[in-house]
Design a protein around this motif. Sequence first.
Motif, PDB file in Angstrom:
ATOM      1  N   ASP A   1     -15.905  -5.735  -8.323  1.00  0.00           N
ATOM      2  CA  ASP A   1     -15.640  -7.087  -7.855  1.00  0.00           C
ATOM      3  C   ASP A   1     -14.450  -7.001  -6.902  1.00  0.00           C
ATOM      4  O   ASP A   1     -13.322  -6.762  -7.318  1.00  0.00           O
ATOM      5  CB  ASP A   1     -15.322  -7.960  -9.070  1.00  0.00           C
ATOM      6  N   PHE A   2     -14.730  -7.177  -5.591  1.00  0.00           N
ATOM      7  CA  PHE A   2     -13.694  -6.926  -4.580  1.00  0.00           C
ATOM      8  C   PHE A   2     -12.501  -7.872  -4.706  1.00  0.00           C
ATOM      9  O   PHE A   2     -11.366  -7.484  -4.471  1.00  0.00           O
ATOM     10  CB  PHE A   2     -14.285  -7.038  -3.164  1.00  0.00           C
ATOM     11  N   VAL A   3     -12.796  -9.108  -5.085  1.00  0.00           N
ATOM     12  CA  VAL A   3     -11.716 -10.095  -5.209  1.00  0.00           C
ATOM     13  C   VAL A   3     -10.762  -9.684  -6.334  1.00  0.00           C
ATOM     14  O   VAL A   3      -9.537  -9.691  -6.190  1.00  0.00           O
ATOM     15  CB  VAL A   3     -12.298 -11.504  -5.482  1.00  0.00           C
ATOM     16  N   GLU A   4     -11.371  -9.278  -7.425  1.00  0.00           N
ATOM     17  CA  GLU A   4     -10.611  -8.843  -8.598  1.00  0.00           C
ATOM     18  C   GLU A   4      -9.801  -7.585  -8.268  1.00  0.00           C
ATOM     19  O   GLU A   4      -8.623  -7.463  -8.609  1.00  0.00           O
ATOM     20  CB  GLU A   4     -11.617  -8.558  -9.730  1.00  0.00           C
ATOM     21  N   LEU A   5     -10.456  -6.677  -7.565  1.00  0.00           N
ATOM     22  CA  LEU A   5      -9.838  -5.408  -7.185  1.00  0.00           C
ATOM     23  C   LEU A   5      -8.576  -5.648  -6.356  1.00  0.00           C
ATOM     24  O   LEU A   5      -7.522  -5.053  -6.591  1.00  0.00           O
ATOM     25  CB  LEU A   5     -10.851  -4.614  -6.358  1.00  0.00           C
ATOM     26  N   LYS A   6      -8.706  -6.529  -5.397  1.00  0.00           N
ATOM     27  CA  LYS A   6      -7.577  -6.866  -4.523  1.00  0.00           C
ATOM     28  C   LYS A   6      -6.407  -7.401  -5.351  1.00  0.00           C
ATOM     29  O   LYS A   6      -5.267  -6.977  -5.188  1.00  0.00           O
ATOM     30  CB  LYS A   6      -8.061  -7.913  -3.499  1.00  0.00           C
ATOM     31  N   LYS A   7      -6.725  -8.295  -6.272  1.00  0.00           N
ATOM     32  CA  LYS A   7      -5.679  -8.921  -7.081  1.00  0.00           C
ATOM     33  C   LYS A   7      -4.974  -7.874  -7.956  1.00  0.00           C
ATOM     34  O   LYS A   7      -3.749  -7.826  -8.024  1.00  0.00           O
ATOM     35  CB  LYS A   7      -6.307 -10.009  -7.959  1.00  0.00           C
ATOM     36  N   GLU A   8      -5.777  -7.028  -8.590  1.00  0.00           N
ATOM     37  CA  GLU A   8      -5.245  -5.995  -9.476  1.00  0.00           C
ATOM     38  C   GLU A   8      -4.260  -5.089  -8.746  1.00  0.00           C
ATOM     39  O   GLU A   8      -3.175  -4.795  -9.243  1.00  0.00           O
ATOM     40  CB  GLU A   8      -6.404  -5.119  -9.993  1.00  0.00           C
ATOM     41  N   ILE A   9      -4.685  -4.631  -7.560  1.00  0.00           N
ATOM     42  CA  ILE A   9      -3.861  -3.676  -6.826  1.00  0.00           C
ATOM     43  C   ILE A   9      -2.595  -4.358  -6.292  1.00  0.00           C
ATOM     44  O   ILE A   9      -1.510  -3.781  -6.310  1.00  0.00           O
ATOM     45  CB  ILE A   9      -4.687  -3.004  -5.699  1.00  0.00           C
ATOM     46  N   GLU A  10      -2.749  -5.584  -5.843  1.00  0.00           N
ATOM     47  CA  GLU A  10      -1.565  -6.322  -5.371  1.00  0.00           C
ATOM     48  C   GLU A  10      -0.551  -6.490  -6.500  1.00  0.00           C
ATOM     49  O   GLU A  10       0.656  -6.325  -6.306  1.00  0.00           O
ATOM     50  CB  GLU A  10      -1.988  -7.694  -4.813  1.00  0.00           C
ATOM     51  N   ASP A  11      -1.065  -6.788  -7.687  1.00  0.00           N
ATOM     52  CA  ASP A  11      -0.181  -6.945  -8.851  1.00  0.00           C
ATOM     53  C   ASP A  11       0.553  -5.650  -9.174  1.00  0.00           C
ATOM     54  O   ASP A  11       1.747  -5.644  -9.442  1.00  0.00           O
ATOM     55  CB  ASP A  11      -1.003  -7.359 -10.088  1.00  0.00           C
ATOM     56  N   LYS A  12      -0.190  -4.537  -9.121  1.00  0.00           N
ATOM     57  CA  LYS A  12       0.396  -3.256  -9.497  1.00  0.00           C
ATOM     58  C   LYS A  12       1.491  -2.822  -8.512  1.00  0.00           C
ATOM     59  O   LYS A  12       2.499  -2.247  -8.897  1.00  0.00           O
ATOM     60  CB  LYS A  12      -0.695  -2.170  -9.530  1.00  0.00           C
ATOM     61  N   PHE A  13       1.282  -3.065  -7.220  1.00  0.00           N
ATOM     62  CA  PHE A  13       2.197  -2.532  -6.203  1.00  0.00           C
ATOM     63  C   PHE A  13       3.086  -3.592  -5.565  1.00  0.00           C
ATOM     64  O   PHE A  13       3.940  -3.266  -4.753  1.00  0.00           O
ATOM     65  CB  PHE A  13       1.411  -1.801  -5.115  1.00  0.00           C
TER      66      PHE A  13
ATOM     67  N   LEU B   1      -1.395  -2.734   2.359  1.00  0.00           N
ATOM     68  CA  LEU B   1      -2.365  -1.847   1.733  1.00  0.00           C
ATOM     69  C   LEU B   1      -3.765  -2.192   2.224  1.00  0.00           C
ATOM     70  O   LEU B   1      -4.027  -3.318   2.630  1.00  0.00           O
ATOM     71  CB  LEU B   1      -2.325  -2.004   0.208  1.00  0.00           C
ATOM     72  N   MET B   2      -4.626  -1.178   2.237  1.00  0.00           N
ATOM     73  CA  MET B   2      -6.022  -1.417   2.596  1.00  0.00           C
ATOM     74  C   MET B   2      -6.878  -0.519   1.722  1.00  0.00           C
ATOM     75  O   MET B   2      -6.593   0.664   1.584  1.00  0.00           O
ATOM     76  CB  MET B   2      -6.238  -1.082   4.076  1.00  0.00           C
ATOM     77  N   VAL B   3      -7.905  -1.086   1.110  1.00  0.00           N
ATOM     78  CA  VAL B   3      -8.806  -0.293   0.276  1.00  0.00           C
ATOM     79  C   VAL B   3     -10.024   0.082   1.120  1.00  0.00           C
ATOM     80  O   VAL B   3     -10.589  -0.768   1.804  1.00  0.00           O
ATOM     81  CB  VAL B   3      -9.246  -1.096  -0.970  1.00  0.00           C
ATOM     82  N   ASN B   4     -10.406   1.335   1.111  1.00  0.00           N
ATOM     83  CA  ASN B   4     -11.613   1.756   1.830  1.00  0.00           C
ATOM     84  C   ASN B   4     -12.539   2.494   0.868  1.00  0.00           C
ATOM     85  O   ASN B   4     -12.110   2.982  -0.170  1.00  0.00           O
ATOM     86  CB  ASN B   4     -11.251   2.662   3.012  1.00  0.00           C
TER      87      ASN B   4
ATOM     88  N   ASP C   1      -6.106   8.264  -6.692  1.00  0.00           N
ATOM     89  CA  ASP C   1      -5.551   7.750  -5.442  1.00  0.00           C
ATOM     90  C   ASP C   1      -4.456   6.719  -5.696  1.00  0.00           C
ATOM     91  O   ASP C   1      -3.459   6.674  -4.985  1.00  0.00           O
ATOM     92  CB  ASP C   1      -6.674   7.122  -4.606  1.00  0.00           C
ATOM     93  N   LEU C   2      -4.662   5.910  -6.711  1.00  0.00           N
ATOM     94  CA  LEU C   2      -3.662   4.891  -7.038  1.00  0.00           C
ATOM     95  C   LEU C   2      -2.357   5.540  -7.474  1.00  0.00           C
ATOM     96  O   LEU C   2      -1.270   5.099  -7.101  1.00  0.00           O
ATOM     97  CB  LEU C   2      -4.201   3.972  -8.136  1.00  0.00           C
ATOM     98  N   GLN C   3      -2.475   6.637  -8.219  1.00  0.00           N
ATOM     99  CA  GLN C   3      -1.280   7.373  -8.659  1.00  0.00           C
ATOM    100  C   GLN C   3      -0.518   7.895  -7.442  1.00  0.00           C
ATOM    101  O   GLN C   3       0.681   7.694  -7.309  1.00  0.00           O
ATOM    102  CB  GLN C   3      -1.716   8.530  -9.571  1.00  0.00           C
ATOM    103  N   GLY C   4      -1.230   8.554  -6.546  1.00  0.00           N
ATOM    104  CA  GLY C   4      -0.587   9.107  -5.351  1.00  0.00           C
ATOM    105  C   GLY C   4      -0.003   8.011  -4.468  1.00  0.00           C
ATOM    106  O   GLY C   4       1.110   8.144  -3.937  1.00  0.00           O
ATOM    107  N   THR C   5      -0.744   6.928  -4.339  1.00  0.00           N
ATOM    108  CA  THR C   5      -0.293   5.819  -3.500  1.00  0.00           C
ATOM    109  C   THR C   5       0.997   5.201  -4.040  1.00  0.00           C
ATOM    110  O   THR C   5       1.861   4.778  -3.263  1.00  0.00           O
ATOM    111  CB  THR C   5      -1.400   4.748  -3.407  1.00  0.00           C
ATOM    112  N   SER C   6       1.122   5.184  -5.346  1.00  0.00           N
ATOM    113  CA  SER C   6       2.320   4.571  -5.934  1.00  0.00           C
ATOM    114  C   SER C   6       3.589   5.267  -5.428  1.00  0.00           C
ATOM    115  O   SER C   6       4.597   4.618  -5.165  1.00  0.00           O
ATOM    116  CB  SER C   6       2.239   4.602  -7.464  1.00  0.00           C
ATOM    117  N   VAL C   7       3.519   6.583  -5.260  1.00  0.00           N
ATOM    118  CA  VAL C   7       4.696   7.323  -4.773  1.00  0.00           C
ATOM    119  C   VAL C   7       4.979   6.958  -3.310  1.00  0.00           C
ATOM    120  O   VAL C   7       6.130   6.729  -2.929  1.00  0.00           O
ATOM    121  CB  VAL C   7       4.486   8.854  -4.930  1.00  0.00           C
ATOM    122  N   THR C   8       3.922   6.881  -2.506  1.00  0.00           N
ATOM    123  CA  THR C   8       4.105   6.504  -1.099  1.00  0.00           C
ATOM    124  C   THR C   8       4.723   5.116  -0.975  1.00  0.00           C
ATOM    125  O   THR C   8       5.584   4.881  -0.124  1.00  0.00           O
ATOM    126  CB  THR C   8       2.754   6.520  -0.348  1.00  0.00           C
TER     127      THR C   8
END
Lengths: 244, 261
Positions: B202-214, B192-195, B171-178
Amino acid sequence: MKSDILNQLQKTSMFMNLSEEALADLAVKASTRTLEKDEVLMRKGERGDSLFLIHDGWVKIVTEDSKGDELIINKCGPGETIGEMSLLDGSPRSATVIALTASEVFELKQDVFEEILDQRTDVSLAIIRSYSERLRFATTYIEKAIDWSQKTAEGDYSFVEQTQPLMNDSASNDDKAAQLLSTFFTMVRRVKEREDGLKQQLEKLTIEIDQARRKQEFEEITGTEFYANLKEQAKTLRQKRAQG
Amino acid sequence: MNKGKIVSIHSFRGGTGKSNTTANLAAQVALAGKRVGVVDTDIQSPGIHVLFGLDENKMGKTMNDFLHGKATIREIGFSVGENAVGGEGRAKLAGQNLWLFPSSIRGREISQILKEGIDFNLLNEGLQKTITEFDLDYLFIDTHPGLNEETLLSIATSDILIIILRPDNQDLQGTSVTVDIARSLDVPNLLLMVNKALPKYDFVELKKEIEDKFNAPVTGVLPLSFDLADNASNDLFSLRYPDHEWSKALRGVADAVLATG
Ligand SMILES: Nc1ncnc2c1ncn2[C@@H]1O[C@H](COP(=O)(O)OP(=O)(O)OP(=O)(O)O)[C@@H](O)[C@H]1O
Ligand SMILES: [Mg+2]
């Protein structure tokens, strides 16, 4: 000897409201019994008509498990009371009690006890008071346990920190309601500790994005005439919106 | 003229929770006192209309008719505030300014629309007219998964794009294109919203990771929940169970929508 009995009666929750003088009256009527090791003090199912105070030695309280084997529920030693309730309700013994060592116990019989209740209204009143007090305590404890259960179900453990010092002095042995609360508290603390432990084991998602593929897919979409048109139109639209 | 904002909800894969999120977000924003419209693009499969309690047999004309000039937008708008029945959560929307606009811009019909010359400008005019006629503050569009032309149109016209993703690498791969497309089309607000996040993360960590990537804000991490799976398609979950973790996180996303300038 009688002063030993007096001392011990004083510590029994049922008699805690009695005056020295009334206690002395009770102590005089109590008799002493010596037990040899393995001697049976009472049997499960027998009519209970007396209270025992352990003066010396140890006894075990046993019942049978489903296979008929002996199951030790508890061990009691000097200063502890057995069969307190029987003095009032004469209900059958709920377990068997056997001496673990040679022991000496004081026995207070129901008929003797009732005689005193008959003669002395102050004793009757004191006993009633101590019972209603215990009931009140028990109710408070139950309310507390309900409150804690609800909090625990919601994952709110804030009460554990706040209650810690209060629960450290362990509840006295004959106060079952306090024991329940204490045990309940310990349980919640352990659950919380396990939960905290689990939280620390949370996994981290390792994100890996294939950048070459990302670029390729982007170019496939944006390379069409449709997209070029759309981008142009979107640009115009956004400019128009920005102007209001 | 352009007071109301268009909010598109998109995901790379199907079944990520677009319809449930869109309906609940729209409801929360309406409860915050805003005038809200929802374009339902999915009449075939159980979509948003079910969550809002609209019987598909009672659905008459759709957005397509409106876009073709065969119906007025007033004929199409279904007032949720006046029909808040059949669900404990839904009942809370009584009297709110929330309308549903059924449409069927999908599959075979999209090519037909394109052939008949419904282009970006026409779609856009239609949406703007909807906003003006109903004096909307927000118009939500529940899109289809993937990046087909219909979805590209929605993204291009959006003031706010919410991309929903599941926390896994596909999903992260596909989302990167969007994300890249949204930037290429100058979408002013990309959220962005994770569902369906597994509790083991660890939700806090997850949020940070994804924000950093995108390099885009993650406005909420919503847990995978059996309660939701059990219930969601019958009622508006966040209204019915406001204290549930999913609902709390969803309200965070609604707040982010309300906070966009
Ligand atoms: N956080 C969640 N936990 C558990 N189940 C969920 C969650 N979010 C959504 N679901 C369930 O997943 C299914 C798909 O949700 P939904 O229809 O909202 O997704 P969608 O992205 O609109 O799907 P589609 O791409 O088919 O339109 C539904 O059954 C819904 O109840
Ligand atoms: Mg859907």
